[in-house]
Design an enzyme around this catalytic site. Sequence first.
Site, mmCIF file in Angstrom:
data_model
loop_
_atom_site.group_PDB
_atom_site.id
_atom_site.type_symbol
_atom_site.label_atom_id
_atom_site.label_comp_id
_atom_site.label_asym_id
_atom_site.label_seq_id
_atom_site.Cartn_x
_atom_site.Cartn_y
_atom_site.Cartn_z
ATOM 1 C CE LYS A 64 -33.512 -14.079 -66.429
ATOM 2 N NZ LYS A 64 -34.377 -14.255 -67.600
ATOM 3 N N GLY A 67 -40.246 -13.381 -67.217
ATOM 4 C CA GLY A 67 -40.538 -12.066 -66.634
ATOM 5 C C GLY A 67 -39.327 -11.425 -65.984
ATOM 6 C CB CYS A 127 -37.911 -8.795 -72.453
ATOM 7 S SG CYS A 127 -38.714 -10.141 -71.577
ATOM 8 C CE LYS A 179 -31.782 -11.333 -77.250
ATOM 9 N NZ LYS A 179 -31.506 -12.311 -76.205
ATOM 10 C CB THR A 184 -38.710 -15.042 -77.607
ATOM 11 O OG1 THR A 184 -39.038 -14.013 -76.685
ATOM 12 C CG2 THR A 184 -37.616 -15.907 -77.046
ATOM 13 N N GLY A 242 -32.829 -20.452 -82.613
ATOM 14 C CA GLY A 242 -32.969 -21.835 -83.055
ATOM 15 C C GLY A 242 -31.695 -22.519 -83.484
ATOM 16 C CB THR A 250 -34.191 -23.050 -77.247
ATOM 17 O OG1 THR A 250 -34.811 -21.790 -76.973
ATOM 18 C CG2 THR A 250 -35.195 -24.158 -77.032
HETATM 19 C C1 LIG Z 1 -35.807 -19.582 -70.900
HETATM 20 C C2 LIG Z 1 -35.358 -18.372 -71.676
HETATM 21 C C3 LIG Z 1 -35.031 -17.210 -70.997
HETATM 22 C C4 LIG Z 1 -34.616 -16.070 -71.702
HETATM 23 N N1 LIG Z 1 -34.269 -14.942 -71.012
HETATM 24 C C5 LIG Z 1 -33.806 -13.858 -71.683
HETATM 25 C C6 LIG Z 1 -33.344 -12.714 -70.970
HETATM 26 O O1 LIG Z 1 -33.310 -12.668 -69.739
HETATM 27 N N2 LIG Z 1 -32.928 -11.637 -71.711
HETATM 28 C C7 LIG Z 1 -32.906 -11.652 -73.080
HETATM 29 O O2 LIG Z 1 -32.494 -10.658 -73.698
HETATM 30 N N3 LIG Z 1 -33.301 -12.745 -73.775
HETATM 31 C C8 LIG Z 1 -33.741 -13.835 -73.114
HETATM 32 N N4 LIG Z 1 -34.143 -14.963 -73.812
HETATM 33 C C9 LIG Z 1 -34.068 -14.967 -75.298
HETATM 34 C C10 LIG Z 1 -32.769 -15.634 -75.801
HETATM 35 O O3 LIG Z 1 -31.627 -14.958 -75.353
HETATM 36 C C11 LIG Z 1 -32.747 -15.717 -77.352
HETATM 37 O O4 LIG Z 1 -32.796 -14.408 -77.875
HETATM 38 C C12 LIG Z 1 -33.927 -16.512 -77.930
HETATM 39 O O5 LIG Z 1 -34.295 -17.576 -77.074
HETATM 40 C C13 LIG Z 1 -33.624 -17.086 -79.324
HETATM 41 O O6 LIG Z 1 -32.550 -17.997 -79.290
HETATM 42 P P1 LIG Z 1 -32.754 -19.614 -79.161
HETATM 43 O O7 LIG Z 1 -33.806 -19.991 -80.147
HETATM 44 O O8 LIG Z 1 -31.396 -20.200 -79.424
HETATM 45 O O9 LIG Z 1 -33.194 -19.855 -77.759
HETATM 46 C C14 LIG Z 1 -34.554 -16.109 -73.128
HETATM 47 C C15 LIG Z 1 -34.883 -17.289 -73.792
HETATM 48 C C16 LIG Z 1 -35.294 -18.415 -73.106
HETATM 49 C C17 LIG Z 1 -35.631 -19.674 -73.858
#
Ligand SMILES: Cc1cc2nc3c(=O)[nH]c(=O)nc-3n(C[C@H](O)[C@H](O)[C@H](O)COP(=O)(O)O)c2cc1C
Length: 312
Positions: free
Chosen positions: A49, A76, A134, A170, A198, A253, A275
Site C-alpha cells: 500500500k 485517500g 493517485c 507509476k 485508476t 483489470g 481489484t
Molecule cells: C482499493 C484500492 C486501493 C488502491 N490503493 C492504491 C495505493 O495506495 N497506491 C497506488 O499507487 N495505487 C493504488 N491503487 C491502484 C492499484 O494499485 C492499480 O493501479 C489499479 O487498481 C488498477 O489495477 P486493477 O484493475 O487490477 O485493480 C488502489 C486500487 C484499489 C482498487
Amino acid sequence: MTEAQPDLTVDIAGVKLANPLMTASGTCGYAQEYADFVDLRQLGAFVTKSITLAPRPGNDYPRVVETRAGMLNAIGLANVGLEAFLKDKVPALEKLGLPVFVNVAGTTVDDYLAVAEALEGVGVVRGVELNISCPNVKEGGIQFGTDPAQVAKITAALRKVCKKNILIVKLSPNVTDITATARAAVENGADALSMVNTFTAMVIDVENRRPVLGNGTGGLSGPAIRPIAVRMVHQVYSQVTGPAGVPIIGMGGIQYARDAVEFLLAGATALAVGTALFVNPGCIVSIRDGIADYLRRHHCRSVKEIIGAVHA
Ligand SMILES: Cc1cc2nc3c(=O)[nH]c(=O)nc-3n(C[C@H](O)[C@H](O)[C@H](O)COP(=O)(O)O)c2cc1C
C-alpha cells in the site's frame, strides 16, 4: 512424460522475480491481511500500500463503490506512515521471502525523498514505486502524474536518493498522451514504469442525487479499464520503453490468465493484480499457472518470448 515447465522468471531492472505476478499497490495491504487467503510466496514480488511520511487517516466514507465491471475507490492514501511501517510491517514482509517494492506517496517532492531515503537500508525492500498518480488526494497527487515537467522533476530528484533500490514510476492514465509522461520518467532515470493507476470517475446515487463516494470522485479499476490499460502499455512499450530497454509492470483489470497474456504481448514484463483479489484472492496463483499453460500451448520455453510480441 511431462512437458518441461516454461521459464517464468523475469528481471525488473536487476531484481529477479520467480514469475511476473505481483500485487497491485493498495489492494493487499502490507501482506499480513491476505495471509489466510493466499500463499503470497508464490508471487514474483509484493507491492505495498502507498506509504507516506506521516500517517494518514484517509478520505471520508464511503470509500469504495462497485460498478458493473469494476469498482471505484477513494481511499485517500490512508496508511500507517513511514515510522510504523518500518517498525511494525517490515518484519512480516521479511518473512515472505519475496522482493518487496514499496509504493511511496506524498504531497511534496521532499516528502517522497524522505520516505525513499529511509527505505534505502531496508534489506527486504528492493524498489520504490512512486505513486505520482493517485487521483484521490486533494493537496497534490494528481499534478505530479499528469504534467510531464513535474514527472521529470520528481523522477530526477528521486533518482539521486534511490541507489540500492530500483526506482519505479507509476503512471496516471488520466492524461491525453501517456507517452509524454512515460518519456519524462524514462529520460530522468526511472528503472521501470508501472502502468496504470485508476481512472478518475464518479458514481451518483440517483435517489438522493449525491455522489456515492465521500470524496465525490474516485478511481475506477477492474475489468472495465483493461482494454484501455493494454492500449497504453502497448503505446508506451513501442514508443518509449521498448527502445530504451526499460521494463513495464502492467496492470488494470487483470483477472484471468488471458488478461495477463494480453499485457505481456502488449509489452509488459511483469504484471500486477488488484481489484480481482477482492473477488478471489487465489486468482493470482491461477493466473501464474495459466500463463505457464499458455506458453506450453504456444511452444514457448520462456515468458520472455512473448513480451511485446503482439503483431500490431
Ligand atoms: C482499493 C484500492 C486501493 C488502491 N490503493 C492504491 C495505493 O495506495 N497506491 C497506488 O499507487 N495505487 C493504488 N491503487 C491502484 C492499484 O494499485 C492499480 O493501479 C489499479 O487498481 C488498477 O489495477 P486493477 O484493475 O487490477 O485493480 C488502489 C486500487 C484499489 C482498487
